[in-house]
Design a protein around this motif. Structure first.
Motif, PDB file in Angstrom:
ATOM      1  N   SER A 142       0.847  -1.196   0.000  1.00 19.72           N
ATOM      2  CA  SER A 142       0.000   0.000   0.000  1.00 19.72           C
ATOM      3  C   SER A 142       0.878   1.240   0.000  1.00 19.72           C
ATOM      4  N   ASN A 143       0.354   2.325  -0.551  1.00 19.89           N
ATOM      5  CA  ASN A 143       1.067   3.609  -0.588  1.00 19.89           C
ATOM      6  C   ASN A 143       2.461   3.512  -1.186  1.00 19.89           C
TER       7      ASN A 143
ATOM      8  N   ASP B 131      -4.340   2.389  -1.844  1.00 19.12           N
ATOM      9  CA  ASP B 131      -3.803   3.748  -1.962  1.00 19.12           C
ATOM     10  C   ASP B 131      -2.586   3.833  -2.868  1.00 19.12           C
TER      11      ASP B 131
ATOM     12  N   GLY C 169      -8.777   2.622  -2.932  1.00 19.30           N
ATOM     13  CA  GLY C 169      -8.017   3.848  -3.168  1.00 19.30           C
ATOM     14  C   GLY C 169      -7.120   3.809  -4.385  1.00 19.30           C
TER      15      GLY C 169
END
Length: 186
Positions: free
Chosen positions: A38-39, A67, A91
């Motif tokens: 993630s991210n 994300d 996301g």
């Protein structure tokens, strides 16, 4: 000025790549059953990750790709990680899933909240083990309630913050064998 912008961009990209490599290596070395990317500023699932994780792909039960900036998901994700129980893709900017998602035999939960789906990903209804589907914050107008009702394990469906048409909203008001979270028109 242009050189500075380019250097800054390439430094950010190098950091992102290093971050992904670190997380993937930790999954392999520690024998983890989860992979959290993630991210990571990903626009797709990195092909190199498949190679690195080939030896442990059957151990991976949870993948988090939340994300990021992914527009598509490769069918290879579903054919490689066949033991997946949970997939978190919230996301991103996904508009569809590959057909191979329907072949997942162990998937229990999928989070597709805050993406760009305009139609319900029908192949999800073919996953007999699926208990939780989160599609909050997309652009979906219709939901295949008949197909969803035929899913043996489905317990929870979140379609809040979607522009559901009036027929779908009415159909969601009647009782189902699974919980439905939706935003009713006021």
């Amino acid at each position: 000025m242009a050189t500075f912008v380019w250097n800054n961009y390439s430094r950010e990209m190098a950091e992102a790549v290093a971050n992904v490599a670190r997380r993937v290596n930790a999954t392999v070395e520690d024998g983890k059953d989860s992979l959290d990317l993630s991210n990571c500023k990903l626009i797709s699932f990195p092909d190199g990750v498949f190679k690195v994780l080939r030896s442990v792909s059957d151990n991976i039960r949870v993948i988090t790709l939340a994300d990021n900036e992914m527009k598509t998901i490769s069918s290879k994700l579903f054919t490689t990680f066949t033991q997946l129980r949970e997939l978190d893709l919230r996301g991103n900017v996904l508009t569809k899933l590959p057909d191979t998602v329907g072949e997942m035999e162990h998937l229990i939960s999928i989070n597709l909240a805050n993406n760009s789906f305009s139609t319900f990903p029908d192949k999800l209804t073919e996953i007999a083990t699926l208990e939780r589907i989160d599609l909050e914050g997309n652009s979906i107008t219709e939901i295949p309630l008949e197909k969803l009702s035929a899913m043996p394990a489905l317990k929870w469906l979140n379609v809040k913050s979607n522009p559901l048409d009036s027929n779908t909203q009415s159909a969601l008001q009647s009782p189902h064998q699974f919980d439905v979270l939706s935003t009713a028109e006021s």
